[in-house]
Write a protein that holds these residues in place. Structure first.
Motif, PDB file in Angstrom:
ATOM      1  N   ASN A 109      -1.234   0.398   9.718  1.00  0.00           N
ATOM      2  CA  ASN A 109      -0.660   1.648  10.215  1.00  0.00           C
ATOM      3  C   ASN A 109      -1.256   2.807   9.434  1.00  0.00           C
ATOM      4  N   ALA A 110      -1.342   3.957  10.075  1.00  0.00           N
ATOM      5  CA  ALA A 110      -2.037   5.108   9.495  1.00  0.00           C
ATOM      6  C   ALA A 110      -1.402   5.586   8.191  1.00  0.00           C
ATOM      7  N   LEU A 111      -0.098   5.781   8.166  1.00  0.00           N
ATOM      8  CA  LEU A 111       0.526   6.292   6.943  1.00  0.00           C
ATOM      9  C   LEU A 111       0.426   5.302   5.795  1.00  0.00           C
ATOM     10  N   GLY A 112       0.589   4.016   6.085  1.00  0.00           N
ATOM     11  CA  GLY A 112       0.478   2.997   5.045  1.00  0.00           C
ATOM     12  C   GLY A 112      -0.932   2.899   4.494  1.00  0.00           C
ATOM     13  N   ALA A 113      -1.924   2.962   5.378  1.00  0.00           N
ATOM     14  CA  ALA A 113      -3.311   2.896   4.934  1.00  0.00           C
ATOM     15  C   ALA A 113      -3.674   4.122   4.098  1.00  0.00           C
ATOM     16  N   ALA A 114      -3.210   5.295   4.528  1.00  0.00           N
ATOM     17  CA  ALA A 114      -3.486   6.514   3.757  1.00  0.00           C
ATOM     18  C   ALA A 114      -2.889   6.411   2.358  1.00  0.00           C
ATOM     19  N   LYS A 115      -1.660   5.953   2.279  1.00  0.00           N
ATOM     20  CA  LYS A 115      -1.007   5.815   0.973  1.00  0.00           C
ATOM     21  C   LYS A 115      -1.759   4.818   0.091  1.00  0.00           C
ATOM     22  N   ALA A 116      -2.168   3.702   0.668  1.00  0.00           N
ATOM     23  CA  ALA A 116      -2.912   2.691  -0.090  1.00  0.00           C
ATOM     24  C   ALA A 116      -4.237   3.246  -0.608  1.00  0.00           C
ATOM     25  N   MET A 117      -4.818   4.192   0.119  1.00  0.00           N
ATOM     26  CA  MET A 117      -6.076   4.822  -0.288  1.00  0.00           C
ATOM     27  C   MET A 117      -5.866   5.943  -1.291  1.00  0.00           C
ATOM     28  N   GLY A 118      -4.613   6.361  -1.476  1.00  0.00           N
ATOM     29  CA  GLY A 118      -4.333   7.469  -2.390  1.00  0.00           C
ATOM     30  C   GLY A 118      -4.590   8.831  -1.785  1.00  0.00           C
ATOM     31  N   VAL A 119      -4.519   8.916  -0.458  1.00  0.00           N
ATOM     32  CA  VAL A 119      -4.726  10.185   0.245  1.00  0.00           C
ATOM     33  C   VAL A 119      -3.515  10.466   1.124  1.00  0.00           C
ATOM     34  N   ALA A 120      -3.475  11.659   1.689  1.00  0.00           N
ATOM     35  CA  ALA A 120      -2.455  12.011   2.677  1.00  0.00           C
ATOM     36  C   ALA A 120      -3.152  12.121   4.030  1.00  0.00           C
ATOM     37  N   ILE A 121      -2.390  11.957   5.086  1.00  0.00           N
ATOM     38  CA  ILE A 121      -2.904  12.139   6.437  1.00  0.00           C
ATOM     39  C   ILE A 121      -2.899  13.648   6.726  1.00  0.00           C
ATOM     40  N   LEU A 122      -3.892  14.127   7.460  1.00  0.00           N
ATOM     41  CA  LEU A 122      -3.934  15.556   7.774  1.00  0.00           C
ATOM     42  C   LEU A 122      -2.700  15.994   8.558  1.00  0.00           C
ATOM     43  N   THR A 123      -2.238  17.200   8.270  1.00  0.00           N
ATOM     44  CA  THR A 123      -1.199  17.809   9.098  1.00  0.00           C
ATOM     45  C   THR A 123      -1.881  18.419  10.330  1.00  0.00           C
ATOM     46  N   GLU A 124      -1.104  18.826  11.295  1.00  0.00           N
ATOM     47  CA  GLU A 124      -1.683  19.479  12.466  1.00  0.00           C
ATOM     48  C   GLU A 124      -2.416  20.757  12.055  1.00  0.00           C
ATOM     49  N   ASP A 125      -1.837  21.536  11.138  1.00  0.00           N
ATOM     50  CA  ASP A 125      -2.501  22.759  10.681  1.00  0.00           C
ATOM     51  C   ASP A 125      -3.813  22.455   9.971  1.00  0.00           C
ATOM     52  N   GLU A 126      -3.825  21.421   9.128  1.00  0.00           N
ATOM     53  CA  GLU A 126      -5.066  21.038   8.445  1.00  0.00           C
ATOM     54  C   GLU A 126      -6.110  20.563   9.454  1.00  0.00           C
ATOM     55  N   THR A 168      -3.125  18.948  20.847  1.00  0.00           N
ATOM     56  CA  THR A 168      -2.146  18.095  20.176  1.00  0.00           C
ATOM     57  C   THR A 168      -1.371  17.378  21.270  1.00  0.00           C
ATOM     58  N   TYR A 169      -1.235  16.059  21.106  1.00  0.00           N
ATOM     59  CA  TYR A 169      -0.546  15.226  22.082  1.00  0.00           C
ATOM     60  C   TYR A 169       0.533  14.421  21.380  1.00  0.00           C
ATOM     61  N   HIS A 170       1.295  13.712  22.178  1.00  0.00           N
ATOM     62  CA  HIS A 170       2.313  12.808  21.644  1.00  0.00           C
ATOM     63  C   HIS A 170       2.118  11.424  22.227  1.00  0.00           C
ATOM     64  N   ASN A 171       2.642  10.435  21.529  1.00  0.00           N
ATOM     65  CA  ASN A 171       2.595   9.053  21.981  1.00  0.00           C
ATOM     66  C   ASN A 171       3.713   8.324  21.253  1.00  0.00           C
ATOM     67  N   GLY A 172       4.063   7.146  21.716  1.00  0.00           N
ATOM     68  CA  GLY A 172       4.966   6.317  20.945  1.00  0.00           C
ATOM     69  C   GLY A 172       4.287   5.964  19.629  1.00  0.00           C
ATOM     70  N   ALA A 173       5.009   6.009  18.540  1.00  0.00           N
ATOM     71  CA  ALA A 173       4.421   5.761  17.225  1.00  0.00           C
ATOM     72  C   ALA A 173       3.861   4.352  17.103  1.00  0.00           C
ATOM     73  N   GLU A 174       4.349   3.432  17.926  1.00  0.00           N
ATOM     74  CA  GLU A 174       3.886   2.044  17.855  1.00  0.00           C
ATOM     75  C   GLU A 174       2.579   1.828  18.617  1.00  0.00           C
ATOM     76  N   SER A 175       2.113   2.831  19.354  1.00  0.00           N
ATOM     77  CA  SER A 175       0.883   2.676  20.128  1.00  0.00           C
ATOM     78  C   SER A 175      -0.336   2.689  19.202  1.00  0.00           C
ATOM     79  N   TYR A 176      -1.393   2.067  19.670  1.00  0.00           N
ATOM     80  CA  TYR A 176      -2.660   2.123  18.936  1.00  0.00           C
ATOM     81  C   TYR A 176      -3.793   1.930  19.925  1.00  0.00           C
ATOM     82  N   TYR A 177      -4.905   2.561  19.617  1.00  0.00           N
ATOM     83  CA  TYR A 177      -6.054   2.544  20.508  1.00  0.00           C
ATOM     84  C   TYR A 177      -7.327   2.438  19.689  1.00  0.00           C
ATOM     85  N   GLY A 178      -8.332   1.830  20.257  1.00  0.00           N
ATOM     86  CA  GLY A 178      -9.606   1.654  19.581  1.00  0.00           C
ATOM     87  C   GLY A 178     -10.302   2.959  19.238  1.00  0.00           C
ATOM     88  N   ALA A 179      -9.955   4.027  19.932  1.00  0.00           N
ATOM     89  CA  ALA A 179     -10.587   5.316  19.676  1.00  0.00           C
ATOM     90  C   ALA A 179      -9.683   6.267  18.884  1.00  0.00           C
TER      91      ALA A 179
END
Length: 188
Positions: A109-126, A168-179
């Motif tokens: 998952n994106a947030l878990g991977a970011a934390k494991a890497m020691g980084v934060a995920i970009l905000t929409e503003d960033e 900016t779009y929305h999706n179910g948080a459980e969704s994932y896509y190859g792109a």
């Protein structure tokens, strides 16, 4: 992601600094008025951050300096790969979303991977700040930090650039896509 320990060998540090310097010099428009010598001095003073930059690099993020934090004086690195980093795609948004999937779970998952890497995920503003520097995610999309009120309802947001505009779009948080992946931010 490269390793469980968070230190780099002297050879790995030298290699990473050479990659970062070459990218810095090639993309001066991203960091006008910032000196590589100053950035390198900051990196050498904070070797604990080099591991995270190496993780960003190893997963295809192509980190680069994009700004200086006006409040702290820290250099801000964003993933600047043209498309969402290849080593971080096909992830759902967070651990709760991952656990909610009964079958066909993504590898991470994106947030878990970011934390494991020691980084934060970009905000929409960033993300929008990044898009002012170059054109990114013309074929892919990137999860961005989702506001709690949206996440509590099961959703998550992502961004991309299409038709000359950033969306900016929305999706179910459980969704994932190859792109769809995520981009990280690291302050040093």
């Amino acid at each position: 992601m490269s390793s469980n320990h968070r230190t780099l060998s002297p050879e790995q540090i030298e290699n990473l600094l050479n990659i970062l310097k070459a990218r810095f010099e090639k993309n001066k428009h991203r960091h006008e008025h910032i000196s590589w010598d100053d950035v390198q001095a900051r990196l050498e003073a904070h070797p604990e951050k080099l591991w995270s930059l190496d993780e960003m690099e190893a997963t295809g993020g192509e980190p680069d300096v994009v700004a200086i934090d006006d409040n702290t004086g820290e250099y801000i690195f964003f993933d600047c790969a043209a498309e969402s980093p290849k080593g971080r795609r096909s992830f759902c948004y967070d651990r709760d979303a991952w656990e909610s999937r009964k079958e066909h779970k993504p590898q991470n998952n994106a947030l878990g991977a970011a934390k494991a890497m020691g980084v934060a995920i970009l905000t929409e503003d960033e993300y929008r700040q990044l898009q002012q520097l170059d054109k990114f995610d013309l074929k892919t999309s990137s999860w961005v930090k989702t506001p709690e009120d949206i996440r509590k309802l099961g959703g998550a947001i992502f961004c991309d650039r299409r038709y000359g505009k950033v969306f900016t779009y929305h999706n179910g948080a459980e969704s994932y896509y190859g792109a769809r992946g995520f981009r990280g931010v690291l302050k040093i």
